[in-house]
Design a protein around this motif. Structure first.
Motif, PDB file in Angstrom:
ATOM      1  N   LEU A   6      14.563  25.413 -10.439  1.00 49.05           N
ATOM      2  CA  LEU A   6      15.688  24.482 -10.493  1.00 49.05           C
ATOM      3  C   LEU A   6      16.162  24.079  -9.092  1.00 49.05           C
ATOM      4  N   ILE A   7      16.160  22.785  -8.840  1.00 52.81           N
ATOM      5  CA  ILE A   7      16.705  22.278  -7.576  1.00 52.81           C
ATOM      6  C   ILE A   7      18.193  21.977  -7.796  1.00 52.81           C
ATOM      7  N   ILE A   8      19.036  22.616  -7.010  1.00 53.81           N
ATOM      8  CA  ILE A   8      20.477  22.340  -7.098  1.00 53.81           C
ATOM      9  C   ILE A   8      20.881  21.489  -5.901  1.00 53.81           C
ATOM     10  N   THR A   9      21.388  20.298  -6.198  1.00 58.46           N
ATOM     11  CA  THR A   9      21.949  19.438  -5.152  1.00 58.46           C
ATOM     12  C   THR A   9      23.459  19.605  -5.161  1.00 58.46           C
ATOM     13  N   VAL A  10      24.035  19.698  -3.967  1.00 58.06           N
ATOM     14  CA  VAL A  10      25.492  19.718  -3.874  1.00 58.06           C
ATOM     15  C   VAL A  10      25.946  18.434  -3.178  1.00 58.06           C
ATOM     16  N   ALA A  11      26.847  17.715  -3.852  1.00 60.27           N
ATOM     17  CA  ALA A  11      27.382  16.469  -3.302  1.00 60.27           C
ATOM     18  C   ALA A  11      28.791  16.786  -2.830  1.00 60.27           C
ATOM     19  N   VAL A  12      28.926  17.098  -1.538  1.00 57.45           N
ATOM     20  CA  VAL A  12      30.115  17.820  -1.075  1.00 57.45           C
ATOM     21  C   VAL A  12      31.408  17.023  -0.989  1.00 57.45           C
ATOM     22  N   SER A  39      27.487  26.150   0.245  1.00 54.88           N
ATOM     23  CA  SER A  39      26.775  25.865  -1.007  1.00 54.88           C
ATOM     24  C   SER A  39      25.325  26.309  -0.921  1.00 54.88           C
ATOM     25  N   TRP A  40      24.735  26.190   0.259  1.00 55.82           N
ATOM     26  CA  TRP A  40      23.365  26.671   0.491  1.00 55.82           C
ATOM     27  C   TRP A  40      23.308  28.188   0.297  1.00 55.82           C
ATOM     28  N   GLN A  41      24.314  28.872   0.845  1.00 56.34           N
ATOM     29  CA  GLN A  41      24.356  30.330   0.667  1.00 56.34           C
ATOM     30  C   GLN A  41      24.474  30.697  -0.808  1.00 56.34           C
ATOM     31  N   ALA A  42      25.126  29.821  -1.573  1.00 56.26           N
ATOM     32  CA  ALA A  42      25.306  30.095  -3.004  1.00 56.26           C
ATOM     33  C   ALA A  42      24.072  29.714  -3.822  1.00 56.26           C
ATOM     34  N   GLY A  43      23.140  28.934  -3.239  1.00 52.53           N
ATOM     35  CA  GLY A  43      21.906  28.614  -3.974  1.00 52.53           C
ATOM     36  C   GLY A  43      21.513  27.144  -4.022  1.00 52.53           C
ATOM     37  N   ALA A  44      22.305  26.270  -3.380  1.00 52.89           N
ATOM     38  CA  ALA A  44      21.929  24.840  -3.371  1.00 52.89           C
ATOM     39  C   ALA A  44      20.800  24.623  -2.366  1.00 52.89           C
ATOM     40  N   SER A  45      19.854  23.745  -2.713  1.00 51.93           N
ATOM     41  CA  SER A  45      18.753  23.480  -1.781  1.00 51.93           C
ATOM     42  C   SER A  45      18.835  22.093  -1.146  1.00 51.93           C
ATOM     43  N   ILE A  46      19.661  21.211  -1.706  1.00 54.78           N
ATOM     44  CA  ILE A  46      19.836  19.867  -1.130  1.00 54.78           C
ATOM     45  C   ILE A  46      21.333  19.581  -0.979  1.00 54.78           C
ATOM     46  N   ALA A  47      21.708  19.001   0.170  1.00 56.75           N
ATOM     47  CA  ALA A  47      23.093  18.538   0.355  1.00 56.75           C
ATOM     48  C   ALA A  47      23.086  17.014   0.374  1.00 56.75           C
ATOM     49  N   HIS A  48      23.878  16.418  -0.520  1.00 58.77           N
ATOM     50  CA  HIS A  48      24.040  14.958  -0.529  1.00 58.77           C
ATOM     51  C   HIS A  48      25.308  14.619   0.256  1.00 58.77           C
ATOM     52  N   ILE A  49      25.115  13.806   1.294  1.00 61.33           N
ATOM     53  CA  ILE A  49      26.169  13.640   2.290  1.00 61.33           C
ATOM     54  C   ILE A  49      26.706  12.210   2.387  1.00 61.33           C
ATOM     55  N   VAL A 250      28.273  25.577  -7.419  1.00 56.43           N
ATOM     56  CA  VAL A 250      26.883  26.038  -7.248  1.00 56.43           C
ATOM     57  C   VAL A 250      26.730  27.437  -7.837  1.00 56.43           C
ATOM     58  N   GLU A 251      27.707  28.308  -7.547  1.00 57.44           N
ATOM     59  CA  GLU A 251      27.658  29.682  -8.092  1.00 57.44           C
ATOM     60  C   GLU A 251      27.588  29.649  -9.619  1.00 57.44           C
ATOM     61  N   ARG A 252      28.336  28.738 -10.220  1.00 53.16           N
ATOM     62  CA  ARG A 252      28.343  28.669 -11.683  1.00 53.16           C
ATOM     63  C   ARG A 252      26.972  28.236 -12.232  1.00 53.16           C
ATOM     64  N   VAL A 253      26.361  27.239 -11.573  1.00 52.16           N
ATOM     65  CA  VAL A 253      25.024  26.812 -12.012  1.00 52.16           C
ATOM     66  C   VAL A 253      24.030  27.953 -11.869  1.00 52.16           C
ATOM     67  N   VAL A 254      24.130  28.690 -10.767  1.00 51.24           N
ATOM     68  CA  VAL A 254      23.198  29.804 -10.533  1.00 51.24           C
ATOM     69  C   VAL A 254      23.371  30.865 -11.634  1.00 51.24           C
ATOM     70  N   ARG A 255      24.653  31.136 -12.000  1.00 53.20           N
ATOM     71  CA  ARG A 255      24.909  32.105 -13.084  1.00 53.20           C
ATOM     72  C   ARG A 255      24.289  31.624 -14.395  1.00 53.20           C
TER      73      ARG A 255
END
Ligand code: MG
Length: 279
Positions: A6-12, A39-49, A250-255
């Motif tokens: 699973l790729i998790i993107t975070v749109a900060v 968010s990366w530490q929590a498991g996101a692999s892409i940051a949308h900026i 991100v933590e919630r998606v990882v859970r």
């Protein structure tokens, strides 16, 4: 059936939410990069900026701001960086050219909005076909992968036309944006139908606006898609409870992914899934 990681993107931050709505929304390059790194530490692999005026928080679009965020994220992580080309609030003559500044900075990905859309607040999100083709071409030349944002079915048709004409490299990567007024509604039916219409071999991720973030990303997770979460789309963890950081989403998606036995992709694994060259 084993689903791919699973790729998790975070749109900060996006261009709309303000600190008055949620004090956790980042404005300065320092704050934006810090939220991406949490968010990366929590498991996101892409940051949308997106970038903001550091003082007022208004949407900005300067090379220096984008560049500083990109440098800070890359200095602190191996996260993939996806810079927006949506260009809200750009004034002046050559808006189309200015919107391509982020591509020139050499991020891993850039968002590519292929269709136009009416927003509920009266704005029109204009993406003229000639600009879309130019942007796709520039991204291809620069080795920047387009994240094709689609808000409705017709946008998928348009994207398929770009793909069939060789303007987008394989695999095409889609962000299915649901529940944004007045794009497609945020239902499971809509998500299933959008996925059904994607070109063969496409990679896809889904986002849901506001309270739709949790159900839609959960559906996507179960369907084998990737997900996007973060303040750009949603400020609340639950009714009346604001998230103090993008990392909480991100933590919630990882859970959830753990409970549903879907492994989370590292940035290197996300890179491989999207067929991006190693950095
Ligand atoms: Mg965006």
């Amino acid at each position: 059936m084993k689903l791919e990681k699973l790729i998790i993107t975070v749109a900060v931050c996006g261009s709309a939410p303000m600190k008055t709505q949620n004090p956790g929304v980042p404005y300065s390059p320092d704050e934006i990069a810090a939220e991406a790194l949490r968010s990366w530490q929590a498991g996101a692999s892409i940051a949308h900026i997106h970038v903001r005026d550091p003082e007022t928080g208004k949407p900005a679009f300067s090379r220096d701001l984008f560049s500083e965020v990109l440098d800070r994220i890359r200095a602190g992580s191996d996260m993939l960086v996806n810079l927006t080309t949506s260009g809200f609030n750009i004034k002046g003559q050559d808006v189309g050219r200015q919107r391509l500044i982020p591509v020139e900075l050499g991020p891993d990905l850039c968002s590519l909005d292929v269709g136009s859309l009416n927003f509920r607040d009266g704005r029109v999100f204009e993406n003229p076909p000639a600009w879309v083709e130019l942007a796709a071409q520039k991204m291809r030349e620069a080795g920047v992968k387009p994240e094709i944002e689609v808000f409705d079915m017709g946008h998928i048709r348009q994207a398929k036309d770009l793909v069939s004409r060789g303007l987008v490299d394989d695999p095409p990567y889609f962000q299915l944006c649901l529940g944004i007024p007045w794009g497609i509604d945020g239902t499971l039916d809509s998500l299933v139908e959008m996925r059904r219409r994607l070109p063969k071999g496409a990679q896809w991720s889904a986002l849901g606006a506001g309270p739709l973030q949790l159900p839609l990303t959960t559906h996507a997770l179960l369907m084998g898609g990737h997900v996007r979460v973060g303040f750009e789309d949603n400020l609340y963890l639950e009714r009346g409870v604001k998230a103090d950081s993008n990392a909480r989403f991100v933590e919630r998606v990882v859970r959830l992914a753990g409970l549903l036995q879907r492994e989370v992709a590292s940035p290197a694994e996300a890179r491989a899934l999207l067929k991006l060259a190693p950095r």
